[in-house]
Design an enzyme around this catalytic site. Structure first.
Site, PDB file in Angstrom:
ATOM      1  N   ASP A  14      -3.318  11.216   1.721  1.00 60.64           N
ATOM      2  CA  ASP A  14      -3.019  10.650   0.407  1.00 60.64           C
ATOM      3  C   ASP A  14      -1.920  11.430  -0.314  1.00 60.64           C
ATOM      4  O   ASP A  14      -1.961  11.640  -1.520  1.00 60.64           O
ATOM      5  CB  ASP A  14      -4.286  10.608  -0.452  1.00 60.64           C
ATOM      6  N   GLY A  16       1.424  10.538   0.232  1.00 59.44           N
ATOM      7  CA  GLY A  16       2.567   9.650   0.055  1.00 59.44           C
ATOM      8  C   GLY A  16       3.342   9.336   1.317  1.00 59.44           C
ATOM      9  O   GLY A  16       4.482   8.859   1.239  1.00 59.44           O
ATOM     10  N   THR A  18       2.951   6.969   3.561  1.00 59.71           N
ATOM     11  CA  THR A  18       3.228   5.542   3.752  1.00 59.71           C
ATOM     12  C   THR A  18       4.392   5.090   2.878  1.00 59.71           C
ATOM     13  O   THR A  18       5.297   4.381   3.331  1.00 59.71           O
ATOM     14  CB  THR A  18       1.974   4.700   3.455  1.00 59.71           C
ATOM     15  N   LYS A  52       2.816   3.133  13.093  1.00 61.28           N
ATOM     16  CA  LYS A  52       1.692   3.945  12.626  1.00 61.28           C
ATOM     17  C   LYS A  52       0.955   4.489  13.836  1.00 61.28           C
ATOM     18  O   LYS A  52       0.583   3.734  14.742  1.00 61.28           O
ATOM     19  CB  LYS A  52       0.751   3.097  11.762  1.00 61.28           C
ATOM     20  N   THR A  56      -7.069   4.025  10.294  1.00 64.46           N
ATOM     21  CA  THR A  56      -8.510   3.886  10.122  1.00 64.46           C
ATOM     22  C   THR A  56      -8.793   3.237   8.775  1.00 64.46           C
ATOM     23  O   THR A  56      -7.976   3.282   7.855  1.00 64.46           O
ATOM     24  CB  THR A  56      -9.223   5.255  10.189  1.00 64.46           C
ATOM     25  N   ALA A 131      -1.389   9.996  10.757  1.00 59.56           N
ATOM     26  CA  ALA A 131      -2.601   9.726   9.978  1.00 59.56           C
ATOM     27  C   ALA A 131      -3.078  11.052   9.401  1.00 59.56           C
ATOM     28  O   ALA A 131      -3.419  11.970  10.148  1.00 59.56           O
ATOM     29  CB  ALA A 131      -3.681   9.103  10.857  1.00 59.56           C
TER      30      ALA A 131
END
Length: 266
Positions: A14, A16, A18, A52, A56, A131
């Site tokens: 989390d 950033g 993506t 990717k 999940t 991931a």
């Protein structure tokens, strides 16, 4: 495979990745479209796709791939429907090794590698988003960072100005250096969450500014060849050129030029 594949990881989940992946792809597409519209002969126009590693917490087409396409301003591609852009998707939002175990589907690194190779047959540049962070286990015996090292991918690291990022970034750099993974760029996520994190941390402008200053100074001393990129504030709209910062635009142009030079040497 050459240097047409760039792995994008982060200092944490989390952080950033993506958004950074999508905006870099958007910047690369803008460079390509600009070259085409200007009818530049023998231009360094390049095609780009995102991938990717493992997703999940969802089903069917990976959510991050859907986000990439929306921010790139293009529809889902045939390679997305074929599963090449994310060979493994698991329902449980957890570490890949756990999510795959719960579905009794072992992650086979060779499957991911083969999918990436197929993408490089059709695209000049593949941005492969990981991931979570570098040390996330893909299987009981394979960490993400060791997969990156085995493929010899140059790495783009996403960090931010939230509290704790300096330590997490330096630990990531130490791990990369230990495995001799080239650090191509650092993307500084200036976007901050609009809610408190689990630690009850609220974005602090002094911390954000000082973190950037400290990390830039550290990179200049220890990784002088590494590019620094500011990730602009990400609006809710998609395909918004304002999302692409000047440093991201400059980096995209340099990336295309580097790949063109490498290909000419082959």
């Amino acid at each position: 495979m050459g240097v047409s594949v760039f792995f994008i990881s982060g200092i944490d989940t989390d952080i950033g990745k993506t958004y950074a992946t999508a905006i870099l792809a958007q910047a690369l597409l803008q460079q390509t479209q600009q070259a085409s519209s200007n009818n530049v002969a023998n231009s360094d126009s390049k095609s780009v796709i995102t991938q990717k590693l493992v997703q999940t917490g969802c089903e069917d087409i990976a959510e991050d791939i859907i986000t990439h396409r929306a921010m790139m301003g293009i529809p889902l591609q045939e390679v997305d429907y074929q599963g090449l852009t994310c060979p493994y998707v698991f329902k449980k939002p957890a570490s890949p090794h756990l999510s795959s175990a719960l579905e009794d589907r072992l992650i086979e690194p060779e499957v991911i590698t083969q999918a990436t190779e197929q993408l490089t047959d059709s695209y000049d540049i593949v941005l492969l988003e990981g991931a979570g962070g570098l040390m996330v286990p893909l299987t009981e015996s394979l960490l993400t960072i060791d997969y990156i090292a085995s493929q010899h991918y140059p790495l783009i690291l996403v960090t931010s100005g939230r509290l704790g990022s300096i330590s997490h970034t330096l630990l990531s750099l130490e791990a990369l250096a230990k495995r001799e993974i080239p650090l191509h760029a650092v993307i500084y996520n200036q976007w901050q969450p609009n809610k408190y994190l689990a630690s009850a941390y609220e974005p602090d402008s002094d911390i954000i500014d000082d973190t950037q200053t400290y990390l830039q100074s550290y990179l200049k001393q220890h990784h002088p060849q590494t590019y620094w990129i500011n990730l602009a504030y990400v609006s809710d709209s998609t395909n918004d050129s304002l999302n692409v910062s000047p440093s991201m635009t400059k980096y995209a142009a340099r990336l295309i030029a580097e790949i063109a030079d490498t290909q000419q040497l082959k």
